[in-house]
Design a protein around this motif. Structure first.
Motif, PDB file in Angstrom:
ATOM      1  N   PRO A  62       1.803   6.273   6.887  1.00  0.00           N
ATOM      2  CA  PRO A  62       1.988   5.614   5.584  1.00  0.00           C
ATOM      3  C   PRO A  62       3.037   4.503   5.610  1.00  0.00           C
ATOM      4  O   PRO A  62       4.077   4.577   4.936  1.00  0.00           O
ATOM      5  CB  PRO A  62       2.435   6.766   4.686  1.00  0.00           C
ATOM      6  CG  PRO A  62       3.195   7.678   5.603  1.00  0.00           C
ATOM      7  CD  PRO A  62       2.474   7.596   6.926  1.00  0.00           C
TER       8      PRO A  62
ATOM      9  N   ARG B 207       0.825  -1.208   0.000  1.00  0.00           N
ATOM     10  CA  ARG B 207       0.000   0.000   0.000  1.00  0.00           C
ATOM     11  C   ARG B 207       0.860   1.259   0.000  1.00  0.00           C
ATOM     12  O   ARG B 207       0.470   2.290  -0.516  1.00  0.00           O
ATOM     13  CB  ARG B 207      -0.921   0.008   1.233  1.00  0.00           C
ATOM     14  CG  ARG B 207      -1.921  -1.135   1.282  1.00  0.00           C
ATOM     15  CD  ARG B 207      -2.667  -1.128   2.613  1.00  0.00           C
ATOM     16  NE  ARG B 207      -3.372   0.138   2.830  1.00  0.00           N
ATOM     17  CZ  ARG B 207      -3.679   0.630   4.026  1.00  0.00           C
ATOM     18  NH1 ARG B 207      -3.297  -0.026   5.121  1.00  0.00           N
ATOM     19  NH2 ARG B 207      -4.330   1.773   4.134  1.00  0.00           N
ATOM     20  N   TYR B 208       2.029   1.143   0.618  1.00  0.00           N
ATOM     21  CA  TYR B 208       2.907   2.311   0.750  1.00  0.00           C
ATOM     22  C   TYR B 208       4.313   1.952   0.294  1.00  0.00           C
ATOM     23  O   TYR B 208       4.657   0.776   0.092  1.00  0.00           O
ATOM     24  CB  TYR B 208       2.937   2.791   2.206  1.00  0.00           C
ATOM     25  CG  TYR B 208       1.580   3.145   2.762  1.00  0.00           C
ATOM     26  CD1 TYR B 208       0.956   4.339   2.409  1.00  0.00           C
ATOM     27  CD2 TYR B 208       0.918   2.295   3.643  1.00  0.00           C
ATOM     28  CE1 TYR B 208      -0.296   4.686   2.913  1.00  0.00           C
ATOM     29  CE2 TYR B 208      -0.332   2.623   4.160  1.00  0.00           C
ATOM     30  CZ  TYR B 208      -0.931   3.810   3.794  1.00  0.00           C
ATOM     31  OH  TYR B 208      -2.162   4.147   4.283  1.00  0.00           O
TER      32      TYR B 208
END
Length: 580
Positions: A250, A225-226
């Motif tokens: 994040p 996702r990050y």
């Protein structure tokens, strides 16, 4: 069905029971002490032993495990130092049944002389190690440790930290306790009695097993996702996950159950996927050493190299790495002054206090090596000059006397510690004609770690017999509450040691006051004759006595006084007497 609100230590014990452990061995040490007690509670029909020290505990657990049984061995991290010799050999030989070694660490440290990381021993000995993040995880990973041990025939370490050992969680399991795993010893000289030639073969086999295990236990990389990831193990993972979720930071987060052996392919793939990797672990960079320059952690100075990781510290690390502007809130503990009266002290009426006071009276210019236990608090009475590790008081006394022949040297050691590693030091002092005095503070229990039993209450031996067996000829036992006799006994011991060029032993015997405080109904009181000389509440440091500022005199807290009456002997002007 088992359910309740359990300590991490209790869930480790429950997992051992449910895994079919036949025998459990331990030496008490915070934060590990509750594990064996819980094992005894969960499985009264199975064998549990408080061993004399950690080396013995590990050797006993290994001895049964090479016979095909399933065993548990528990200690704190500094106890692992004592057990290090067999640790390395057992890692090579492996086991025939299953064996889990629980070594509880104390980042901080809060109740230890170091904040060493047991995982470093696991790496050095090449022993698989699992790192639980909370009590439920401690149960899961202990169960897994037994599965790994039985499958690969290797001893496995579980390394909980203090926050995991002493935290509580709701827990429920329908797992029934497995029947204890029994076995019989099968002779195999090249394995169990390996000479150096065969040790090399065992080492090769161990390396192959570790490679297979590392691949099997490789951490799972989540769907990306990050661009940044946190790789964490143990309690640091639990804190990091909460902070990332709470602050919506994040980072992807990856949990490492087994810091060693760590799968090399996992490291390569993680570094390919992420631009920045933060490694969070306590206390040393065991996982971090596997990564390269993409990683931030202890090796580049972002994470402190000492002290416990706290939520504030982890939040600071993650916010800094993410480039988010913030002001770290300082904990109240960093700014608040600690009141003087909150320092750890010996209990009111503790027999150790008058023993220390007698030492100061008998040898005002003496040197006083100390040891590990409640009696380390003799520091407050200026009667402990050194504190290194268990049993070191006697050996340090020998060395200090050799370097300071003109001064009397009186060392202190507790009853449990004496049997743990004190007997060998005393024997060495006898053989080498060390003119020292050994004060054995016998409170008939292992008080600091939870009142575990001591050998001489078994009725099979006494401290006096052990000292006599070590070659000591001058042995005196006194009641520390009798300050005059205690002081005189020490003076005579000093004279004997000097004249005969040999160690002397004075045993101060008084049952731990926590077991006797309600038996004696007498209490002391201070009369108006008190001149507030401060001796009773400062130099003698009785916590039941305080200074009444309004009256400008000492006063006794009748709720705290346990009636030892030693203060009557301490007062130089006889202003203290028995309350009528």
């Amino acid at each position: 069905m088992v359910n309740g609100f359990f300590l991490g230590n209790e869930l480790i014990a429950l997992a051992a029971v449910n895994s079919g452990v036949k025998s459990a061995y331990a030496y008490p040490g915070t934060p590990s002490s509750e594990i064996l007690s819980a094992f005894q509670k969960f499985a009264t029909e199975r064998y549990a032993q408080w061993s004399l020290n950690e080396k013995i505990a590990l050797e006993l657990a290994a001895g049964e495990a090479i016979s095909g049984s399933s065993t548990l061995c528990c200690m704190k991290m500094v106890g692992l130092n004592v057990a290090a010799d067999p640790l390395f050999s057992v890692a090579y030989t492996g086991v025939a049944g299953a064996m889990v070694l629980v070594s509880a660490d104390d980042p901080g440290p809060y109740s230890s002389q170091t904040e060493q990381d047991s995982r470093m021993y696991a790496v050095s000995a090449k022993m698989p190690v699992l790192d639980p993040c909370n009590p439920q995880d401690a149960y899961r990973l202990t169960m897994l440790a037994y599965e790994i041990s039985a499958k690969y025939k290797l001893p496995v370490m579980v390394r909980p930290v203090m926050r995991v050992c002493h935290s509580r969680q709701n827990f429920e399991t329908g797992e029934a306790a497995a029947q204890p795993m029994h076995g019989q010893f099968q002779k195999d000289m090249p394995r169990w009695a390996a000479t150096p030639k065969f040790r090399r073969i065992l080492h090769e086999k161990l390396n192959r097993s570790l490679d297979l295990l590392a691949a099997e236990m490789a951490p799972k990389i989540p769907e990306k996702r990050y661009d940044m990831a946190v790789v964490a193990s143990g309690y640091a993972y639990a804190m990091a996950k909460d902070i990332i979720d709470e602050l919506n930071l994040p980072f992807d987060i990856i949990k490492v159950d087994m810091p060693y052996p760590l799968d090399r392919q996992f490291v390569i793939e993680t570094e390919l996927v992420y631009d920045r990797i933060v490694v969070l672990e306590e206390t040393f960079p065991v996982i971090e050493h596997n990564f390269t320059i993409k990683t931030v952690g202890r090796l580049n100075g972002l994470i402190p190299s000492e002290g416990e990781l706290t939520p504030d510290i982890i939040a600071d690390i993650l916010l800094t790495t993410a480039g988010i502007q913030h002001e770290r809130e300082k904990a109240e503990a960093e700014t608040a002054e600690t009141p003087v009266n909150l320092k750890p002290r010996l209990c009111a009426g503790c027999g150790h206090r008058p023993a220390f006071y007698a030492m100061k009276l008998a040898a005002p210019d003496g040197i006083f090596p100390g040891d590990i236990g409640c009696y380390t608090l003799g520091i407050n009475l200026n009667a402990v000059d050194t504190c290194i590790c268990m049993g070191a008081s006697i050996t340090f006394a020998e060395a200090l006397k050799r370097s300071n022949p003109e001064k009397p040297v009186i060392c202190t050691i507790g009853d449990s510690t004496f049997f743990h590693t004190g007997v060998t030091g005393l024997t060495n002092a006898v053989v080498n004609n060390a003119p020292i005095v050994v004060a054995i503070l016998d409170n008939e229990t292992t008080a600091m770690t939870g009142f575990q039993p001591v050998p001489h209450l078994s009725g099979k031996l006494t401290i006096e017999q052990a000292c006599r067996g070590a070659g000591v000829n001058h042995i005196v036992t006194v009641d520390p509450y009798n300050l005059k006799k205690g002081t005189e006994a020490l003076k005579q011991a000093i004279a004997y040691a000097h004249t005969d060029n040999a160690p002397a032993v004075v045993i101060f015997n008084k049952e731990c006051v926590t077991k006797t405080r309600y038996k004696n109904k007498k209490t002391a009181e201070i009369s108006d004759a008190c001149t507030d000389c401060t001796i009773c509440y400062e130099k003698f440091e009785c916590p039941a006595i305080f200074r009444n500022r309004a009256k400008r005199m000492a006063e006794i807290d009748q709720n705290a006084c346990v009636g030892c009456m030693v203060c009557i002997q301490v007062c130089p002007i006889k202003a203290i007497g028995v309350k009528k």
